[in-house]
Motif scaffolding. Structure first.
Motif, mmCIF file in Angstrom:
data_model
loop_
_atom_site.group_PDB
_atom_site.id
_atom_site.type_symbol
_atom_site.label_atom_id
_atom_site.label_comp_id
_atom_site.label_asym_id
_atom_site.label_seq_id
_atom_site.Cartn_x
_atom_site.Cartn_y
_atom_site.Cartn_z
ATOM 1 N N TYR A 63 0.839 -1.196 0.000
ATOM 2 C CA TYR A 63 0.000 0.000 0.000
ATOM 3 C C TYR A 63 0.873 1.244 0.000
ATOM 4 O O TYR A 63 1.926 1.282 0.654
ATOM 5 C CB TYR A 63 -0.921 0.005 1.223
ATOM 6 C CG TYR A 63 -1.614 -1.312 1.423
ATOM 7 C CD1 TYR A 63 -2.653 -1.721 0.586
ATOM 8 C CD2 TYR A 63 -1.193 -2.194 2.420
ATOM 9 C CE1 TYR A 63 -3.259 -2.957 0.750
ATOM 10 C CE2 TYR A 63 -1.795 -3.421 2.585
ATOM 11 C CZ TYR A 63 -2.825 -3.802 1.741
ATOM 12 O OH TYR A 63 -3.418 -5.018 1.898
ATOM 13 N N PHE A 64 0.410 2.258 -0.729
ATOM 14 C CA PHE A 64 1.164 3.493 -0.896
ATOM 15 C C PHE A 64 0.258 4.669 -0.552
ATOM 16 O O PHE A 64 -0.755 4.889 -1.223
ATOM 17 C CB PHE A 64 1.659 3.622 -2.343
ATOM 18 C CG PHE A 64 2.446 2.425 -2.817
ATOM 19 C CD1 PHE A 64 3.824 2.405 -2.715
ATOM 20 C CD2 PHE A 64 1.803 1.316 -3.357
ATOM 21 C CE1 PHE A 64 4.557 1.309 -3.145
ATOM 22 C CE2 PHE A 64 2.522 0.210 -3.788
ATOM 23 C CZ PHE A 64 3.907 0.206 -3.681
ATOM 24 N N LEU A 65 0.604 5.415 0.490
ATOM 25 C CA LEU A 65 -0.160 6.593 0.886
ATOM 26 C C LEU A 65 0.497 7.830 0.289
ATOM 27 O O LEU A 65 1.687 8.090 0.510
ATOM 28 C CB LEU A 65 -0.211 6.703 2.409
ATOM 29 C CG LEU A 65 -0.845 7.984 2.979
ATOM 30 C CD1 LEU A 65 -2.300 8.117 2.552
ATOM 31 C CD2 LEU A 65 -0.720 7.997 4.502
ATOM 32 N N TYR A 66 -0.299 8.587 -0.472
ATOM 33 C CA TYR A 66 0.196 9.817 -1.087
ATOM 34 C C TYR A 66 -0.137 11.030 -0.219
ATOM 35 O O TYR A 66 -1.062 10.991 0.600
ATOM 36 C CB TYR A 66 -0.434 10.006 -2.467
ATOM 37 C CG TYR A 66 -0.043 8.959 -3.485
ATOM 38 C CD1 TYR A 66 1.224 8.967 -4.069
ATOM 39 C CD2 TYR A 66 -0.947 7.986 -3.887
ATOM 40 C CE1 TYR A 66 1.579 8.019 -5.024
ATOM 41 C CE2 TYR A 66 -0.606 7.028 -4.840
ATOM 42 C CZ TYR A 66 0.660 7.054 -5.404
ATOM 43 O OH TYR A 66 1.004 6.108 -6.344
ATOM 44 N N ASP A 67 0.602 12.118 -0.464
ATOM 45 C CA ASP A 67 0.375 13.330 0.320
ATOM 46 C C ASP A 67 -0.951 14.009 0.018
ATOM 47 O O ASP A 67 -1.375 14.904 0.754
ATOM 48 C CB ASP A 67 1.527 14.323 0.131
ATOM 49 C CG ASP A 67 1.718 14.760 -1.315
ATOM 50 O OD1 ASP A 67 1.047 14.209 -2.215
ATOM 51 O OD2 ASP A 67 2.556 15.655 -1.554
ATOM 52 N N ASP A 68 -1.640 13.587 -1.046
ATOM 53 C CA ASP A 68 -2.966 14.149 -1.335
ATOM 54 C C ASP A 68 -4.095 13.359 -0.676
ATOM 55 O O ASP A 68 -5.269 13.618 -0.913
ATOM 56 C CB ASP A 68 -3.199 14.246 -2.840
ATOM 57 C CG ASP A 68 -3.207 12.884 -3.543
ATOM 58 O OD1 ASP A 68 -3.066 11.846 -2.852
ATOM 59 O OD2 ASP A 68 -3.338 12.862 -4.777
ATOM 60 N N GLY A 69 -3.733 12.361 0.166
ATOM 61 C CA GLY A 69 -4.733 11.606 0.912
ATOM 62 C C GLY A 69 -5.302 10.406 0.196
ATOM 63 O O GLY A 69 -6.228 9.760 0.715
ATOM 64 N N THR A 70 -4.779 10.069 -0.979
ATOM 65 C CA THR A 70 -5.228 8.869 -1.678
ATOM 66 C C THR A 70 -4.289 7.709 -1.365
ATOM 67 O O THR A 70 -3.158 7.905 -0.905
ATOM 68 C CB THR A 70 -5.311 9.095 -3.188
ATOM 69 O OG1 THR A 70 -4.007 9.477 -3.672
ATOM 70 C CG2 THR A 70 -6.329 10.177 -3.519
ATOM 71 N N VAL A 71 -4.764 6.483 -1.614
ATOM 72 C CA VAL A 71 -3.985 5.279 -1.329
ATOM 73 C C VAL A 71 -4.020 4.375 -2.555
ATOM 74 O O VAL A 71 -5.082 4.136 -3.137
ATOM 75 C CB VAL A 71 -4.549 4.513 -0.115
ATOM 76 C CG1 VAL A 71 -3.721 3.259 0.169
ATOM 77 C CG2 VAL A 71 -4.589 5.410 1.119
ATOM 78 N N ALA A 72 -2.864 3.873 -2.941
ATOM 79 C CA ALA A 72 -2.773 2.912 -4.034
ATOM 80 C C ALA A 72 -2.278 1.574 -3.490
ATOM 81 O O ALA A 72 -1.706 1.503 -2.396
ATOM 82 C CB ALA A 72 -1.828 3.420 -5.116
ATOM 83 N N SER A 73 -2.501 0.515 -4.259
ATOM 84 C CA SER A 73 -2.040 -0.808 -3.839
ATOM 85 C C SER A 73 -1.644 -1.623 -5.058
ATOM 86 O O SER A 73 -2.058 -1.333 -6.178
ATOM 87 C CB SER A 73 -3.143 -1.546 -3.076
ATOM 88 O OG SER A 73 -4.199 -1.909 -3.962
ATOM 89 N N TRP A 74 -0.835 -2.625 -4.824
ATOM 90 C CA TRP A 74 -0.634 -3.672 -5.826
ATOM 91 C C TRP A 74 -0.437 -4.983 -5.100
ATOM 92 O O TRP A 74 0.017 -5.023 -3.961
ATOM 93 C CB TRP A 74 0.526 -3.359 -6.776
ATOM 94 C CG TRP A 74 1.907 -3.426 -6.199
ATOM 95 C CD1 TRP A 74 2.603 -2.409 -5.635
ATOM 96 C CD2 TRP A 74 2.775 -4.559 -6.152
ATOM 97 N NE1 TRP A 74 3.835 -2.828 -5.232
ATOM 98 C CE2 TRP A 74 3.988 -4.141 -5.544
ATOM 99 C CE3 TRP A 74 2.658 -5.882 -6.559
ATOM 100 C CZ2 TRP A 74 5.052 -5.004 -5.331
ATOM 101 C CZ3 TRP A 74 3.727 -6.750 -6.352
ATOM 102 C CH2 TRP A 74 4.901 -6.307 -5.747
ATOM 103 N N GLY A 75 -0.843 -6.081 -5.767
ATOM 104 C CA GLY A 75 -0.717 -7.388 -5.147
ATOM 105 C C GLY A 75 -1.861 -8.301 -5.501
ATOM 106 O O GLY A 75 -2.472 -8.185 -6.571
ATOM 107 N N ASP A 76 -2.174 -9.214 -4.585
ATOM 108 C CA ASP A 76 -3.202 -10.231 -4.820
ATOM 109 C C ASP A 76 -4.586 -9.709 -4.444
ATOM 110 O O ASP A 76 -4.719 -8.841 -3.575
ATOM 111 C CB ASP A 76 -2.865 -11.485 -4.006
ATOM 112 C CG ASP A 76 -1.558 -12.126 -4.455
ATOM 113 O OD1 ASP A 76 -1.386 -12.327 -5.669
ATOM 114 O OD2 ASP A 76 -0.700 -12.418 -3.596
ATOM 115 N N PRO A 77 -5.633 -10.241 -5.089
ATOM 116 C CA PRO A 77 -6.979 -9.668 -4.934
ATOM 117 C C PRO A 77 -7.542 -9.737 -3.530
ATOM 118 O O PRO A 77 -8.404 -8.936 -3.165
ATOM 119 C CB PRO A 77 -7.832 -10.486 -5.911
ATOM 120 C CG PRO A 77 -7.090 -11.777 -6.094
ATOM 121 C CD PRO A 77 -5.640 -11.391 -6.025
#
Length: 199
Positions: free
Chosen positions: A39-53
């Motif tokens: 999981y990746f938290l950005y400074d604009d308050g959004t979160v991204a992810s990569w991996g298994d479902p």
């Protein structure tokens, strides 16, 4: 550098989660299937992810960071064994993940029978939260008044610090029974121990 990171935004935190599930494949011992996500938290308050479902929070597998729908104004993330948490700036907390039903002790905090949550769901009973922490399958949240909420695995090692008569697990966020605890600013652990740092 990962392909697919958000342009014109700065990463402020990274977390990772892993879990496994057992299937009966007809063999003597069955088969254990592992799954993971980051999981990746950005400074604009959004979160991204990569991996298994099971753990991405999008309900799908992807091999590069993808924004998790519904997560915005996020100030903190935490991840553990089969579970991830996100703290919104308004003090609400979101959870997603997949846990082993044969040994489930409440890590998702959504009740005794909910062991899978593919996309983020708001945790009931939590408001004005200022900090979140996750140690394996044990979850902690501290509100603005310094009160500690717990859910997930307490186990035979009593990770929640509730004494030797506490339950094996807490299936929904629960106010810690010790009303005299100080306000914790960090909680960490592993193995058979939990440690907490006060102000």
């Amino acid at each position: 550098r990962f392909d697919g990171l958000k342009e014109n935004a700065t990463l402020v935190d990274i977390a990772g989660s892993s879990g496994s599930t057992w299937i009966n494949d007809g063999s003597l011992l069955g088969k254990t299937i592992p799954f993971n996500a980051y999981y990746f938290l950005y400074d604009d308050g959004t979160v991204a992810s990569w991996g298994d479902p099971e753990l991405t929070g999008t309900g799908s597998a992807h091999d590069r960071p993808i924004l998790i729908p519904g997560l915005n104004n996020i100030r903190a993330i935490a991840a553990g064994s089969g579970v991830a948490l996100a703290l919104r700036k308004d003090g609400t907390v979101f959870v997603w993940g997949k846990c082993n039903p044969s040994s489930y002790q409440g890590t998702l905090g959504l009740g005794a029978n909910n062991v899978t949550q593919a996309t983020p769901a708001q945790l009931p009973g939590l408001a004005s939260i200022s900090r979140i922490f996750l140690v394996n399958q044990s979850c902690f949240a501290v509100n603005q008044q310094g009160k500690l909420y717990i859910w997930g695995q307490n186990g035979s090692w009593w990770w929640m610090g509730v004494g030797t008569t506490g339950p094996e697990g807490y299936f929904t966020p629960t106010l810690h029974p010790n009303a005299n605890l100080p306000a914790f600013v960090s909680i960490a652990g592993g193995g058979s121990h939990i440690v907490a740092l006060t102000t």
